[in-house]
Design a protein around this motif. Structure first.
Motif, PDB file in Angstrom:
ATOM      1  N   SER A  46       0.837  -1.216   0.000  1.00  0.00           N
ATOM      2  CA  SER A  46       0.000   0.000   0.000  1.00  0.00           C
ATOM      3  C   SER A  46       0.858   1.247   0.000  1.00  0.00           C
ATOM      4  N   THR A  47       1.908   1.256   0.844  1.00  0.00           N
ATOM      5  CA  THR A  47       2.802   2.426   0.903  1.00  0.00           C
ATOM      6  C   THR A  47       3.502   2.639  -0.431  1.00  0.00           C
ATOM      7  N   ILE A  48       3.984   1.536  -1.010  1.00  0.00           N
ATOM      8  CA  ILE A  48       4.694   1.639  -2.287  1.00  0.00           C
ATOM      9  C   ILE A  48       3.757   2.123  -3.394  1.00  0.00           C
ATOM     10  N   GLN A  49       2.555   1.615  -3.415  1.00  0.00           N
ATOM     11  CA  GLN A  49       1.616   2.039  -4.438  1.00  0.00           C
ATOM     12  C   GLN A  49       1.254   3.515  -4.293  1.00  0.00           C
ATOM     13  N   LEU A  50       1.076   3.967  -3.063  1.00  0.00           N
ATOM     14  CA  LEU A  50       0.821   5.393  -2.850  1.00  0.00           C
ATOM     15  C   LEU A  50       2.004   6.233  -3.298  1.00  0.00           C
ATOM     16  N   ALA A  51       3.223   5.773  -2.954  1.00  0.00           N
ATOM     17  CA  ALA A  51       4.420   6.502  -3.377  1.00  0.00           C
ATOM     18  C   ALA A  51       4.541   6.512  -4.900  1.00  0.00           C
ATOM     19  N   VAL A  87       2.071   6.342  -7.097  1.00  0.00           N
ATOM     20  CA  VAL A  87       1.067   7.265  -7.624  1.00  0.00           C
ATOM     21  C   VAL A  87       1.539   8.710  -7.464  1.00  0.00           C
ATOM     22  N   SER A  88       2.097   9.026  -6.300  1.00  0.00           N
ATOM     23  CA  SER A  88       2.593  10.386  -6.061  1.00  0.00           C
ATOM     24  C   SER A  88       3.739  10.717  -7.006  1.00  0.00           C
ATOM     25  N   ALA A  89       4.675   9.769  -7.197  1.00  0.00           N
ATOM     26  CA  ALA A  89       5.808  10.004  -8.094  1.00  0.00           C
ATOM     27  C   ALA A  89       5.341  10.152  -9.537  1.00  0.00           C
ATOM     28  N   MET A  90       4.380   9.355  -9.963  1.00  0.00           N
ATOM     29  CA  MET A  90       3.862   9.462 -11.323  1.00  0.00           C
ATOM     30  C   MET A  90       3.189  10.814 -11.535  1.00  0.00           C
ATOM     31  N   GLN A  91       2.457  11.260 -10.526  1.00  0.00           N
ATOM     32  CA  GLN A  91       1.848  12.584 -10.647  1.00  0.00           C
ATOM     33  C   GLN A  91       2.897  13.666 -10.776  1.00  0.00           C
ATOM     34  N   GLN A  96       4.505  13.438 -14.251  1.00  0.00           N
ATOM     35  CA  GLN A  96       3.661  14.022 -15.282  1.00  0.00           C
ATOM     36  C   GLN A  96       3.665  15.545 -15.195  1.00  0.00           C
ATOM     37  N   SER A  97       3.671  16.075 -13.974  1.00  0.00           N
ATOM     38  CA  SER A  97       3.741  17.527 -13.805  1.00  0.00           C
ATOM     39  C   SER A  97       5.059  18.085 -14.345  1.00  0.00           C
ATOM     40  N   ALA A  98       6.151  17.367 -14.069  1.00  0.00           N
ATOM     41  CA  ALA A  98       7.463  17.807 -14.562  1.00  0.00           C
ATOM     42  C   ALA A  98       7.512  17.744 -16.083  1.00  0.00           C
ATOM     43  N   GLN A  99       6.963  16.697 -16.683  1.00  0.00           N
ATOM     44  CA  GLN A  99       6.957  16.584 -18.140  1.00  0.00           C
ATOM     45  C   GLN A  99       6.133  17.704 -18.775  1.00  0.00           C
ATOM     46  N   ALA A 100       4.998  18.012 -18.151  1.00  0.00           N
ATOM     47  CA  ALA A 100       4.200  19.124 -18.675  1.00  0.00           C
ATOM     48  C   ALA A 100       4.963  20.443 -18.584  1.00  0.00           C
ATOM     49  N   GLN A 101       5.678  20.652 -17.491  1.00  0.00           N
ATOM     50  CA  GLN A 101       6.463  21.884 -17.350  1.00  0.00           C
ATOM     51  C   GLN A 101       7.586  21.935 -18.378  1.00  0.00           C
ATOM     52  N   ILE A 102       8.227  20.785 -18.648  1.00  0.00           N
ATOM     53  CA  ILE A 102       9.301  20.734 -19.653  1.00  0.00           C
ATOM     54  C   ILE A 102       8.755  21.088 -21.032  1.00  0.00           C
ATOM     55  N   ALA A 159      14.311  13.417 -14.380  1.00  0.00           N
ATOM     56  CA  ALA A 159      15.195  12.242 -14.321  1.00  0.00           C
ATOM     57  C   ALA A 159      15.170  11.613 -12.922  1.00  0.00           C
ATOM     58  N   GLY A 160      15.162  12.485 -11.899  1.00  0.00           N
ATOM     59  CA  GLY A 160      15.066  11.943 -10.536  1.00  0.00           C
ATOM     60  C   GLY A 160      13.748  11.232 -10.280  1.00  0.00           C
ATOM     61  N   LEU A 161      12.671  11.841 -10.816  1.00  0.00           N
ATOM     62  CA  LEU A 161      11.362  11.201 -10.645  1.00  0.00           C
ATOM     63  C   LEU A 161      11.289   9.876 -11.396  1.00  0.00           C
ATOM     64  N   GLU A 162      11.867   9.859 -12.599  1.00  0.00           N
ATOM     65  CA  GLU A 162      11.874   8.594 -13.345  1.00  0.00           C
ATOM     66  C   GLU A 162      12.670   7.528 -12.597  1.00  0.00           C
ATOM     67  N   ALA A 163      13.797   7.923 -12.041  1.00  0.00           N
ATOM     68  CA  ALA A 163      14.582   6.963 -11.244  1.00  0.00           C
ATOM     69  C   ALA A 163      13.801   6.527 -10.004  1.00  0.00           C
ATOM     70  N   ARG A 164      13.092   7.488  -9.438  1.00  0.00           N
ATOM     71  CA  ARG A 164      12.282   7.153  -8.249  1.00  0.00           C
ATOM     72  C   ARG A 164      11.155   6.188  -8.614  1.00  0.00           C
ATOM     73  N   VAL A 165      10.476   6.451  -9.740  1.00  0.00           N
ATOM     74  CA  VAL A 165       9.403   5.544 -10.168  1.00  0.00           C
ATOM     75  C   VAL A 165       9.956   4.152 -10.451  1.00  0.00           C
TER      76      VAL A 165
END
Length: 540
Positions: free
Chosen positions: A274-279, A281-285, A288-294, A395-401
């Protein structure tokens, strides 16, 4: 003169006349019949009856099955449904095996004065050839020596008849008990009435008492299973070893799996998932926000110039001056070549082309040149810096995901492994529970078998003697009323038959009616009966 004594009409008067005519024969036969009855009453062997009553209460033999039965430990019972039990008890009571063991029991009595084998001594007691311990003769043939003397020839005749098909005393004793033993029960009653007839009251009581003791022992034996206690003991030990083995297997399996409880480990892994799935989802959000900003920054950077002019200056065109100097030198070189070669010479032609090209370039040059100084667009630079920073965040978010997905895969693999462990432990625990439940059941059955064995050893049964064998001094046979009734019946019926039979075979003429019926002629005269005339002789 011969004539028939038959008649067409025969009434009470004629019957009385016939009986009176043969009164001597009738009277003699009647007296003989009564005398025979008196002789039977005086000299016939007496039979004495001992009676006992057995009460079959509802006990362990009625409501339980043996622990080795597979249909359960107990069975239902209704009071109105015990007829089969009563009938079975009576059949066992009258069985040959019980009778034979009764003879052995009687023969085992230490008070019997005989050197014969036990069963032969028991047969001798039953047949009346050996005295019953405690008093009383085995056989009673009357109350005086005359009765014994009268019955001696009869006994000799009976023994002679028996010698035709000779059997042992043991078999004769068994037949005697079977013939004289009676067992019956009233409908819907649990009381069995048992009677035994013998030549003396002591013998009847003695034999019936021994028979009841043997029956109670046999009843207890038939409702027990030999060896059930040892069987359950061995099964209990085997199941105890199986329970211990399954417990060791469960312990070793948990040690190998590195867990104490499946449920606690499952809860821990599920919380991690559950914790990993929440993390994730948060990282994917965030990704996606970072990609939109880029994308937005790239669009802004593409629409914005990289350089911006800052200063502009005007001065002589040094390039044009240099080009003029080079053109002058080329013109001088053409003049030198023309002096040496003719106009069609390649060197001359090449020099002329160079001069033409220099003139064209010089014509394109201005006399003054403006100089502009450009600088990097600061807005675009800020956007580029923001883009680089956002790309680093992406890149950090992708590594985190990727790391989160890796952790999720690891946790899911652990859950799958835990499911396999759970199936293995469930199988071990199921085997343990089965072995444990079987152990408990066999422990209970062993205890029940031990209790039954102890009850059997102490001869505790549901067959209770409600009435001990009686010692009745009054004989049951011959019955005085029955003998008297039969004597009177024989005297009356026999006398009547004797009178009629005597009349039937008598050919003498007794009256004028006999003459008229026999000759079919009328009677003219009748001579008086007198001693002077005598009797008319019989015809041939």
């Amino acid at each position: 003169m011969a004539t028939s004594s038959g008649s067409k009409s025969f009434g009470l008067r004629e019957l009385a006349t016939v009986l009176f005519r043969h009164k001597k024969k009738v009277l003699a036969f009647s007296l003989a019949s009564l005398a025979l009855g008196v002789l039977v009453l005086l000299f016939a062997p007496r039979k004495y009856r001992s009676e006992a009553r057995l009460f079959l209460q509802v006990g362990r033999e009625s409501v339980r099955l043996d622990p080795t039965a597979t249909t359960g430990a107990t069975i239902g019972l209704q009071q109105s449904g015990r007829d089969y039990e009563i009938n079975s008890a009576m059949e066992v009571l009258k069985s040959r095996a019980v009778i034979q063991k009764t003879l052995e029991r009687i023969g085992n009595d230490p008070d019997l004065q005989s050197d014969a084998p036990d069963i032969n001594k028991g047969a001798a007691v039953v047949l009346g050839n050996l005295a019953v311990p405690g008093g009383g003769e085995g056989r009673s043939d009357g109350s005086n020596a005359l009765a014994k003397a009268v019955m001696t020839p009869l006994h000799s005749a009976i023994e002679a008849v028996r010698s035709i098909d000779e059997i042992s005393d043991q078999e004769r004793a068994i037949i005697a008990i079977e013939r004289n033993l009676k067992a019956e029960a009233e409908y819907e009653s649990t009381v069995i009435s048992v009677t035994y007839d013998a030549d003396s009251p002591q013998l009847a009581q003695y034999v019936l008492d021994a028979l009841l003791e043997v029956f109670r022992e046999e009843h207890t034996r038939l409702h027990s299973t030999t060896g059930s206690k040892d069987f359950f003991a061995s099964q209990r030990d085997e199941l105890q070893q199986r329970v211990d083995g399954t417990m060791v297997a469960i312990r070793d399996a948990k040690n190998r799996m590195g867990l104490a409880s499946i449920e606690s480990r499952r809860n821990t892994l599920e919380n991690r998932v559950s914790t990993i799935q929440l993390a994730r989802v948060s990282a994917m959000q965030e990704l996606q926000s970072a990609q939109a900003q880029i994308d937005r920054l790239e669009d802004q950077i593409a629409a914005m110039p990289e350089w911006m002019p800052t200063t502009k200056s005007v001065g002589p065109n040094t390039g044009a001056d240099t080009l003029r100097s080079q053109l002058y030198a080329l013109q001088v070189n053409v003049m030198n070549l023309e002096a040496k070669y003719n106009e069609d010479h390649p060197l001359v032609q090449s020099a002329r082309d160079q001069v033409d090209e220099a003139k064209r370039l010089l014509a394109e040059e201005r006399d003054e040149r403006s100089t502009t100084v450009d600088a990097v667009n600061p807005n675009r630079r800020e956007l580029v810096l923001s883009l680089a920073q956002t790309e680093r965040s992406r890149a950090g978010l992708e590594a985190r995901v990727a790391e989160i997905e890796k952790q999720e895969a690891e946790v899911m693999a652990m859950l799958q492994q835990l499911n396999g462990y759970e199936a293995e432990l469930d199988e071990l625990e199921r085997q343990h529970e089965i072995a444990k439940s079987n152990l408990i059941r066999y422990e209970q059955n062993f205890e029940q078998a031990r209790i039954d064995e102890e009850l059997d050893r102490q001869r505790i049964t549901n067959v209770n003697v409600a009435q001990q064998p009686t010692l009745a001094q009054k004989p049951v046979s011959p019955s005085k009323l029955i003998v008297l009734g039969l004597s009177l019946m024989l005297a009356s019926v026999g006398s009547l038959a004797l009178g009629l039979g005597a009349e039937k075979i008598d050919t003498r003429i007794w009256s004028q009616e006999h003459v008229e019926r026999g000759l079919d002629l009328p009677v003219v005269a009748v001579l008086p009966e007198s001693r002077a005339y005598g009797t008319i002789p019989r015809g041939p």
